[in-house]
Each structure stands twice: as structure tokens, then as C-alpha cells.
Design an enzyme around this catalytic site. Structure first.
Site, PDB file in Angstrom:
ATOM      1  N   LYS A   1       0.865  -1.185   0.000  1.00  0.00           N
ATOM      2  CA  LYS A   1       0.000   0.000   0.000  1.00  0.00           C
ATOM      3  C   LYS A   1       0.898   1.230   0.000  1.00  0.00           C
ATOM      4  O   LYS A   1       1.868   1.288   0.780  1.00  0.00           O
ATOM      5  CB  LYS A   1      -0.874  -0.052   1.264  1.00  0.00           C
ATOM      6  CG  LYS A   1      -1.902   1.045   1.401  1.00  0.00           C
ATOM      7  CD  LYS A   1      -2.729   0.793   2.671  1.00  0.00           C
ATOM      8  CE  LYS A   1      -3.838   1.791   2.869  1.00  0.00           C
ATOM      9  NZ  LYS A   1      -4.630   1.523   4.076  1.00  0.00           N
TER      10      LYS A   1
ATOM     11  N   SER B   1      -9.407   1.596   3.130  1.00  0.00           N
ATOM     12  CA  SER B   1      -8.542   2.289   2.206  1.00  0.00           C
ATOM     13  C   SER B   1      -7.521   1.398   1.507  1.00  0.00           C
ATOM     14  O   SER B   1      -6.910   1.826   0.536  1.00  0.00           O
ATOM     15  CB  SER B   1      -7.794   3.400   2.938  1.00  0.00           C
ATOM     16  OG  SER B   1      -6.979   2.843   3.966  1.00  0.00           O
TER      17      SER B   1
ATOM     18  N   SER C   1      -9.575  -0.732   7.493  1.00  0.00           N
ATOM     19  CA  SER C   1      -9.041  -0.494   6.146  1.00  0.00           C
ATOM     20  C   SER C   1      -8.346  -1.684   5.509  1.00  0.00           C
ATOM     21  O   SER C   1      -8.024  -1.644   4.324  1.00  0.00           O
ATOM     22  CB  SER C   1      -8.079   0.694   6.153  1.00  0.00           C
ATOM     23  OG  SER C   1      -8.814   1.890   6.107  1.00  0.00           O
TER      24      SER C   1
END
Lengths: 527, 106
Positions: free
Chosen positions: A95, A171, A195
Site C-alpha cells: 500500500k 482504504s 481499512s
């Protein structure tokens, strides 16, 4: 069947038996990315085309040269008979909220679009030391602020591999989509309110939020420092356990990384659930949503999701687990309101550092003095979601409102923590090894359907955020498909540092449901 | 629904946050803030006994699971050029900023 369709465990076996090479594995992953991912996210992406709408767009930065170098080193070691790490030759994505030396580390924000990290985050460093191949940095909500990945400044934002008209969740949407599309078997995400688990549920993969402090945050661009947890994303429970084994543990660079010894997550993974106590709580079968008139209404969980959770309980019961009904978790519904306060205060504090002075964007407009430079830079650099969080954080922590909002939220957090302590207390009424819940109140929603409504978006995390307040570990795993053929996630929550137990329960469920029809269905982008 | 954050309060926050918004952004953000506060108001219904402490984090940090504080030692940065290379404006190893306006503290 391509190499990239295999799990990390299967790839390790093939590599160990010299039936393939790390370079061949990498090439397979790169081919898959070429086939399904489409153009990477970028600033100034222009119009989103019909072709864009059919692709995954997990990537922001492909690091194929770096991965090739790592793969060649693994192959060299194997050829020389040298020892390799437990994840040798396994590709993974990161990420783009983690710093990786000499690599753009953007946080999905214009303000960090030109930032090249001068050091590497501990979890990434540990993955690479274990022989894993870092293939790219993947998209996310800007600074992780969202539950759909749509708020990234890097567009096109990630789409759900099961149905590209839907969001992947967020996210860590790039992480879960890259794993769901079989681009990589592993990804490193972060979980502040859900997330990792929420997008894992939406994309039909396994996502783990470890106990707070189990994995170092060094090199993680901070959102809410008391809630942020790096963790694994994978397609199988065994792969998630293998990855956590590598990244967990104390770190001299992070004083909040716990020194508690890391359990052996793999040895007892397939010991089954006989005698384990698994709870169900009515407070996780009721959900709250804004009523559109400034109030909130409670409603029942969608029937298909409840059915998947109850089916999982039946499966575990049939394997010898004791199901404990009616475990009270009465403060679950206050998770989001408390989060609106606590996370915003911490985010506002963390975002003050972006000022156009030390790194990142500085405006090219004319400015007269330092303050006007700050304002122009921050206005250009931050999207709407960071701005919203800064303003909210400043408001609720202002001297005159702090008692009413911030301190009250921190005391409610104590109550949420106490719910978990009571459920897992070995001498208490419930003595649970794990609490079984749905991960999300819905399956993946349409792109653009929620984005812009910051309250509705936040309530997508209502079943995951209590674990972040309490610091306890959680895992989301695939639990079936709904009538629209979208994945349903089920969640297991446990006591502090009980990841080994959660993996064991999750693996038992995974093995018991191996032959169920829904497990044979692949995401639409691969059909 | 009453608006807790008025235009005046909002403008003050924007200034404190070192932001500069156009009218459309300001309208959207102020509306969202007020909507979020409606959710936050749910906390008012939670009965809180006087003795309930705050939790700054969920997992307790005890001696058994925490590192001892590090010694306060000076460690040279091995590659200061790489750090400075990230700064938008540098001269002779100094980061350059525009003039800092004089402010009188109240």
C-alpha cells in the site's frame, strides 16, 4: 493455471523443489498485471474511459526492476545452495502509505506525489529480508482517509475485480484488489478503522488487522497513530499467517511496537477448533445508518450477510467448537461516533507536517510570506478528505470543546475496550476464544454511490472500527457470495495477541468449506 | 438540523489549519462537518460514570510488553544529501523558506 494463480505456500514449495524460479514467478505476476490492471493511477489522469472502467487499477508505481533484482538474488542463492527466507520468490504489493527507499511514496496524495522515501518501512524491510519480491506500490484512499479508495489523487482509482463497476473498499483497496485479481498472493496494508478487513471482505480475500503494536509502524505515513495497524492481505489463511510471522515483532525504531513474544502462527494452524468457544453477539447483527434527516436509524443486517455468519457458526460447531450466543457488545454502535472524534484529532496533528518546507509539494504560485506559502501549498496539495479531517480534528480538540468531544470519545473508547475484555476474560461469563461477526454491513457498493457523503462512507466501517478502538486483533475471511455474486466477509475478533487462535479458527473454517460451490467462482476480471 | 459550525467558526478553523478554500469547497466541507457532528452527538447518550478513565490507546502498555526508552544519543544521518534532496528549496545545505511574518502574541 499460471504461477500467479498459486498461493505463497504453493510457490514456496515449487521453488524449493526447483520446479520453477523466482524470475519465472515474477514474470507470471507481471503478465497478469499487464492483462487486468490497466493504466496505473496518476495525477492528471484525464477522462476515465470505458476501457478504464473494465480494469482493476491497483497500481500506482510498478517496481519491476527492483523486484527483478530481488528475484535474481533469490535464484542465485538457491543455485548456490544458500539458505533463503520463508517468503523467498513470493511477489507482494505494498500500500502506497509505506515508505520504501528510493521509491515514490505518495500516500495517494498530490502533496506527496514527488516524495521519494529516503528509508524503508520496517514491515517492508522484513518482507524483503524474507525473500519476498516487492512488485509495486498500490493505490489507496488519500492518506488512507476513506472506505472505497475513490478519494485517491491518483486516478483511475482501484476497481473491484469481482465487478469493476463496484468499489474495492478501502482504504487498502489496491492491496485487496491486487490479491483478488491474482496479480500477487500477498499485499501489505494498513487498518485504522477496518481499512484491511473491509476491502478484504469486498474483494473476497483474507485480511488481518493484528493487535495494535504487533507490527511496527516505522515508515508508515501516519493517519491516527493510536489506531493504525499494518497487516497482511492474502487469498488463504495460511499465507496470511506466514506473512504475519515475518512482519510481526518488536522494533527499536517504534516504541509502540510491543515486545510481547510473537507466537508461532503456523505450527498449530490446522489443529482444529474442538473445545474452542466462539461467540455471536446480537450487537453485530444490527447496523446503524444516517436517516437522511440528520438522525440515525438502526436496521437489521442484510439477510444474506447474516446467513453467511450463521453458516460459519454452524460449520465451526460441527467441528467441535462451542458457540456462545448473545454475547453483549453494547458499545459497538458508538464505534463510529467516537472514531469521528479520535481519528480526526490524531489526523489533524499528523497532517501539520505537510507544509511545503521539508519535502513534498511546494506551491508554484506567488506567495508573500511563509503563511501564504503554507496556505497555497496545503490547499493545492490536499484533497477534500484530508481537509475535512484537519478541520474536524481542530474543532473537536479546541480548548472549549475538548471536554465535550475529545475526552468524552476517549472515555467511550474505554467502554468499547471493556466490552472485549468481558467477552474474552478467561474467568468471565463468556470466556471466548473468538467472536464471530460480519465484517461489513453491505457487500461492495457501486463506484460514486457513496463517495462525497463522508458520514455514510464512514459507517461502512461500523463493524470493524470497535477492534481498532480496543486494539484487539481481527481477521476478515471470505464467507460466501451474495445474490449479485459479490463476496461476503466474515470476521473473527480475539483478545490481545491471540492472532494464533484466530488463524486456527479461520483455517478450520476454510478447510471445512473448501468444497462449497462459491469457492469455485473467480472474480469477473479473470473469467 | 441546527448548524453547530457556523460560517464564522468555520473560517476561523480554516485559517488555523493553514488552508485556503474556494466557496464551493468551503460550502461542502462545512456541511460535511456539521453532518459528522450529528453522528458525534450520539456519544452524548452514553452514560459515563465519573470513574471511567480515558483510553489513549486500546492495548495497555505495561513493562512486560514495552521497550525501555532509548538512550538520548546523537546518531549522525548517514545520507543528509538524500534528506535535503526532498526539500523544495535548498541553498548551501540550508532549507530555504519565505519571510516569516511578524506576529504579536496576545
Amino acid at each position: 493455471m499460471d504461477l500467479c494463480d498459486l498461493s505463497a505456500l504453493e510457490l514456496s514449495r515449487l521453488l524449493g523443489e526447483k520446479k520453477t524460479s523466482a524470475v519465472e514467478i515474477l514474470e507470471s505476476s507481471l503478465r497478469r498485471i499487464g492483462e487486468v490492471d490497466g493504466r496505473p493511477g496518476s495525477l492528471n489522469a484525464g477522462e476515465i474511459t470505458p476501457n478504464d472502467r473494465s480494469r482493476v487499477h491497483a497500481m500506482i508505481t510498478l517496481t519491476e526492476d527492483l523486484a527483478l533484482e530481488q528475484a535474481r538474488e533469490v535464484d542465485r542463492k538457491l543455485a548456490a545452495g544458500e539458505k533463503v527466507g520463508p517468503l523467498a520468490g513470493v511477489p507482494f504489493t505494498v500500500k502506497d502509505i509505506f515508505c520504501v527507499k528510493d521509491t515514490p511514496s505518495t500516500a495517494g496524495s498530490r502533496i506527496l506525489a514527488n516524495f521519494v522515501a529516503p528509508y524503508t518501512a520496517t514491515p517492508v524491510e522484513r518482507m524483503v529480508a524474507a525473500g519476498a519480491l516487492m512488485i509495486g506500490k498500490v493505490n489507496l484512499d488519500e492518506f488512507t482517509y476513506g472506505s472505497s479508495t475513490e478519494s485517491s489523487a491518483f486516478q483511475p482509482s482501484t476497481r473491484n475485480p469481482w465487478d469493476t463497476s463496484r468499489v474495492p473498499g478501502g482504504s487498502s483497496g489496491g492491496s485487496t484488489a491486487s490479491v483478488a485479481a491474482y496479480e500477487v498472493p500477498l499485499s501489505l496494508g494498513t487498518d485504522t478503522a477496518g481499512s484491511i478487513r473491509q476491502p478484504a471482505a469486498f474483494c473476497g480475500v483474507v485480511g488481518v488487522k493484528p493487535t495494535y503494536g504487533r507490527v511496527s509502524r516505522y515508515g508508515l505515513i501516519a493517519f491516527a497513530s493510536s489506531l493504525d495497524c499494518p497487516g497482511p492481505v492474502s487469498r488463504t489463511v495460511t499465507d496470511a499467517a506466514s506473512m504475519l510471522q515475518v512482519i510481526a515483532g518488536p522494533d527499536s525504531h517504534d516504541a509502540t511496537a510491543a515486545t510481547t513474544p510473537v507466537s508461532d502462527y503456523l505450527s498449530n494452524l490446522e489443529m482444529g477448533v474442538r473445545g474452542m468457544r466462539i461467540g455471536l453477539s446480537p450487537d453485530y447483527f444490527r447496523i446503524t445508518f444516517p436517516d437522511g434527516q440528520g438522525g440515525f436509524k438502526e436496521q437489521e443486517l442484510p439477510a444474506e450477510i447474516e446467513k453467511a455468519v450463521r453458516h460459519a457458526a454452524d460449520v465451526l460447531a460441527s467441528m467441535g467448537a462451542e458457540i456462545v450466543e448473545d454475547v453483549p457488545m453494547p458499545n459497538t454502535r458508538y464505534g463510529i461516533p467516537a472514531y469521528f472524534v479520535i481519528s480526526r484529532v490524531e489526523a489533524a496533528s499528523n497532517l501539520h507536517r505537510y507544509d511545503g518546507v521539508k519535502y513534498g509539494l511546494r506551491t508554484t504560485q506567488n506567495y508573500t510570506d511563509l503563511k501564504s506559502m503554507y496556505k497555497l501549498t496545503r490547499n493545492e496539495g490536499f484533497g477534500l478528505q484530508p481537509k475535512l479531517r484537519i478541520l474536524m480534528g481542530m474543532y473537536v480538540s479546541a480548548a472549549q470543546y475538548s471536554e465535550q468531544y475529545y475526552k468524552r470519545a476517549l472515555r467511550v473508547r474505554t467502554l468499547i475496550r471493556r466490552d472485549f475484555e468481558a467477552a474474552f476474560d478467561p474467568a468471565g461469563n463468556y470466556r471466548l476464544d473468538a467472536l464471530l461477526t460480519p465484517t461489513t454491513p453491505t457487500t461492495a457498493f457501486e463506484m460514486d454511490a457513496v463517495y462525497g457523503d463522508s458520514v455514510l462512507m464512514q459507517y461502512a466501517d461500523q463493524l470493524t472500527v470497535p477492534a481498532n478502538h480496543a486494539g484487539v486483533p481481527g481477521i476478515s475471511l471470505p464467507g460466501g457470495l451474495d445474490s449479485a455474486q459479490l463476496p461476503i466477509g466474515i470476521q473473527l475478533l480475539g483478545a490481545d495477541y491471540s492472532e494464533d487462535k484466530l488463524f486456527r479458527v479461520a483455517r478450520a473454517y476454510e478447510m471445512a468449506t473448501e468444497s462449497e460451490d462459491w469457492r469455485k467462482v473467480k472474480p469477473k476480471v479473470l473469467r | 438540523m441546527s448548524e453547530q459550525i457556523s460560517v464564522e467558526i468555520f473560517d476561523h478553523l480554516v485559517d488555523l489549519a493553514a488552508l485556503e478554500l474556494n466557496a464551493k469547497q468551503a460550502d461542502y466541507l462545512r456541511r460535511q462537518l456539521n453532518n459528522q457532528l450529528a453522528s458525534v452527538r450520539e456519544l452524548e447518550a452514553v452514560p459515563l460514570d465519573e470513574d471511567i478513565p480515558i483510553s489513549l490507546h486500546g492495548v495497555p502498555y505495561e513493562v512486560e510488553n514495552s521497550s525501555a526508552p532509548r538512550e538520548d544519543e546523537w546518531i549522525p544521518c548517514l545520507d543528509s544529501k538524500a534528506i535535503l534532496a526532498q526539500a523544495p528549496q535548498v541553498e548551501d545545505q540550508y532549507i530555504v523558506v519565505p519571510d516569516i511574518p511578524h506576529t504579536t502574541l496576545k
